[in-house]
Design a protein around this motif. Structure first.
Motif, PDB file in Angstrom:
ATOM      1  N   LEU A 188      27.268 -14.551  37.336  1.00 18.88           N
ATOM      2  CA  LEU A 188      27.714 -14.525  35.940  1.00 18.88           C
ATOM      3  C   LEU A 188      28.406 -15.841  35.587  1.00 18.88           C
ATOM      4  O   LEU A 188      28.205 -16.394  34.499  1.00 18.88           O
ATOM      5  N   MET A 189      29.241 -16.335  36.509  1.00 17.95           N
ATOM      6  CA  MET A 189      29.923 -17.599  36.254  1.00 17.95           C
ATOM      7  C   MET A 189      28.919 -18.739  36.094  1.00 17.95           C
ATOM      8  O   MET A 189      29.088 -19.621  35.233  1.00 17.95           O
ATOM      9  N   ALA A 190      27.871 -18.712  36.902  1.00 19.52           N
ATOM     10  CA  ALA A 190      26.836 -19.746  36.785  1.00 19.52           C
ATOM     11  C   ALA A 190      26.147 -19.676  35.422  1.00 19.52           C
ATOM     12  O   ALA A 190      25.718 -20.695  34.880  1.00 19.52           O
ATOM     13  N   GLY A 191      26.049 -18.486  34.868  1.00 20.95           N
ATOM     14  CA  GLY A 191      25.415 -18.314  33.563  1.00 20.95           C
ATOM     15  C   GLY A 191      26.345 -18.615  32.404  1.00 20.95           C
ATOM     16  O   GLY A 191      25.928 -18.550  31.243  1.00 20.95           O
ATOM     17  N   MET A 192      27.622 -18.929  32.712  1.00 20.28           N
ATOM     18  CA  MET A 192      28.600 -19.213  31.657  1.00 20.28           C
ATOM     19  C   MET A 192      29.191 -20.607  31.814  1.00 20.28           C
ATOM     20  O   MET A 192      30.352 -20.846  31.494  1.00 20.28           O
ATOM     21  N   ARG A 193      28.381 -21.541  32.311  1.00 14.27           N
ATOM     22  CA  ARG A 193      28.885 -22.903  32.562  1.00 14.27           C
ATOM     23  C   ARG A 193      29.419 -23.573  31.301  1.00 14.27           C
ATOM     24  O   ARG A 193      30.323 -24.414  31.362  1.00 14.27           O
ATOM     25  N   THR A 194      28.862 -23.206  30.149  1.00 14.51           N
ATOM     26  CA  THR A 194      29.277 -23.862  28.904  1.00 14.51           C
ATOM     27  C   THR A 194      30.480 -23.172  28.251  1.00 14.51           C
ATOM     28  O   THR A 194      30.983 -23.648  27.228  1.00 14.51           O
ATOM     29  N   LEU A 195      30.929 -22.067  28.841  1.00 17.90           N
ATOM     30  CA  LEU A 195      32.047 -21.317  28.254  1.00 17.90           C
ATOM     31  C   LEU A 195      33.354 -21.650  28.975  1.00 17.90           C
ATOM     32  O   LEU A 195      33.354 -21.928  30.177  1.00 17.90           O
ATOM     33  N   PRO A 196      34.481 -21.610  28.260  1.00 19.07           N
ATOM     34  CA  PRO A 196      35.786 -21.874  28.886  1.00 19.07           C
ATOM     35  C   PRO A 196      36.266 -20.644  29.668  1.00 19.07           C
ATOM     36  O   PRO A 196      37.169 -19.916  29.239  1.00 19.07           O
ATOM     37  N   VAL A 197      35.676 -20.418  30.830  1.00 20.74           N
ATOM     38  CA  VAL A 197      35.932 -19.207  31.620  1.00 20.74           C
ATOM     39  C   VAL A 197      36.228 -19.593  33.066  1.00 20.74           C
ATOM     40  O   VAL A 197      35.611 -20.509  33.617  1.00 20.74           O
ATOM     41  N   ARG A 198      37.175 -18.882  33.695  1.00 21.41           N
ATOM     42  CA  ARG A 198      37.452 -19.010  35.117  1.00 21.41           C
ATOM     43  C   ARG A 198      37.433 -17.613  35.736  1.00 21.41           C
ATOM     44  O   ARG A 198      37.749 -16.626  35.061  1.00 21.41           O
ATOM     45  N   LEU A 199      37.082 -17.547  37.016  1.00 20.20           N
ATOM     46  CA  LEU A 199      37.045 -16.277  37.738  1.00 20.20           C
ATOM     47  C   LEU A 199      38.126 -16.293  38.810  1.00 20.20           C
ATOM     48  O   LEU A 199      38.174 -17.207  39.645  1.00 20.20           O
TER      49      LEU A 199
END
Length: 389
Positions: A225-236
């Motif tokens: 999921l993180m790989a699919g959200m590279r353009t979003l300001p997200v951290r896991l």
């Protein structure tokens, strides 16, 4: 009422079974009952302290991480528990202490209640390479255990349906485990301090997952999921440790998201609430849970939920109210984007999470289990039992 709780897991372990046993003991004692615990010692020596009897054991981690098997010692301590004469014996594991619990129950002719905590068919990779054979063994073993109890307690309807599918005929009670909710009521300042200490940017959304890093928990999906959200300001934020950590760290590097994922390692139980508060959204891709106490903990911390759809979440995660259950990775990514684009949703969803979390308290848990005990004690004394037997 005198109650003996049994568990293979030492009370210092950090897992759902131990949490359930400790919380049940406290809840029952608050209701005026006398409670003792029978468990395995972390060494080959046996002893008793503070109402907890530790029976000597040996390490059998080749079967399952952290597993132990009883030695021949501790018989005098078992006799002491028999002299104490509990009114009910409540087993919480299916191996060494189950057989001790059954022995005590039979000697005293008191009910043996058993809580089925683990969906073993999700763990067959630890002991059997053949999935079909593993499933057969789990079904047969579960039916054998349940057939030697007066009744079985399960934490969710999902597990009740599973045992019914195994042709278990013992009475089944659905009683969700209660949690100590005050432990997860950290302040916003404490959460912010954790974020700063971990180097998490203030302007990003933090997805937090808490638990044992093991294959059956499906953490690899969260990394995808993180790989699919590279353009979003997200951290896991992955809080916990376990046998799959090295593999997951390697996978994060291969996916190119290692700089966006924080592995905290083990966190002291009293600190976990601060880590929930550091997050904006609780995430889980596991479908191996019987109920997942971390779900209740996150809700009690006011975190909205984003979880892989699973029957154990029915009635707990309400889509669009306190979070979402997702079917596909694309759907999960869309939900994260929705919260980023519409921050006004977070407040109402957080409030709804808190309302849901309050339903899973220790007092409610203890009251429900006490009712199970009283029904089984009454059935033991009933003339109808002799007729049906």
């Amino acid at each position: 009422m005198k109650v003996l709780l049994t568990s293979d897991w030492n009370m210092d372990a950090v897992n759902g079974v131990v949490t359930s046993v400790i919380n049940l003991r406290r809840g029952l004692e608050e209701r005026g009952h006398e409670v003792r615990i029978l468990t395995l010692s972390p060494t080959a020596h046996s002893w008793e302290r503070d109402g907890v009897t530790y029976i000597g054991s040996v390490n059998v981690e080749r079967i399952y991480p952290g597993a132990r098997l009883r030695t021949a010692g501790g018989r005098s301590l078992i006799r002491e528990l028999i002299r104490w004469h509990p009114d009910v014996v409540h087993s919480n594991c299916e191996f060494s202490t189950f057989f001790m619990a059954r022995h005590i129950s039979e000697r005293l002719r008191v009910p043996l209640v058993h809580t089925y905590h683990t969906v073993y068919e999700d763990y067959t990779h630890y002991f059997c390479r053949n999935e079909e054979l593993g499933q057969y063994l789990v079904e047969k073993f579960s039916r054998w255990i349940a057939g030697r109890t007066d009744c079985v307690v399960v934490p969710s309807e999902k597990v009740a349906r599973l045992l019914t599918g195994y042709n278990v005929t013992a009475p089944i009670y659905v009683v969700p485990t209660g949690i100590e909710q005050g432990r997860f009521a950290a302040s916003n300042e404490e959460g912010a301090a954790v974020r700063r200490a971990l180097g998490l940017p203030e302007d990003c959304m933090v997805l937090v997952s808490v638990g044992r890093l093991a294959r059956e928990k499906n953490y690899g999906e969260l990394l995808r999921l993180m790989a699919g959200m590279r353009t979003l300001p997200v951290r896991l934020l992955l809080v916990g440790d376990g046998p799959a950590r090295e593999e997951l760290e390697r996978q994060a590097r291969e996916l190119g998201v290692a700089d966006r994922v924080v592995f905290t390692g083990m966190v002291p139980p009293e600190e976990v609430g601060r880590y929930y508060k550091a997050g904006d959204l609780f995430v889980s891709a596991s479908t191996s849970e019987t109920q997942g106490l971390t779900y209740f903990e996150a809700l009690s911390a006011g975190l909205p939920m984003l979880c892989r759809a699973d029957a154990c979440l029915d009635g707990i995660v309400i889509d669009g109210e306190n979070g979402w259950q997702y079917q596909t990775e694309a759907e999960a990514i869309a939900r994260v984007r929705q919260l980023i684009d519409h921050p006004e949703l977070r407040g109402p969803m957080s409030a709804a999470a808190l309302r849901t979390g309050r339903q899973y308290s220790v007092p409610a848990f203890a009251e429900s289990i006490e009712q199970v005990y009283r029904e089984q004690m009454a059935w033991r004394r009933s003339p109808l039992r002799e007729v049906s037997a």
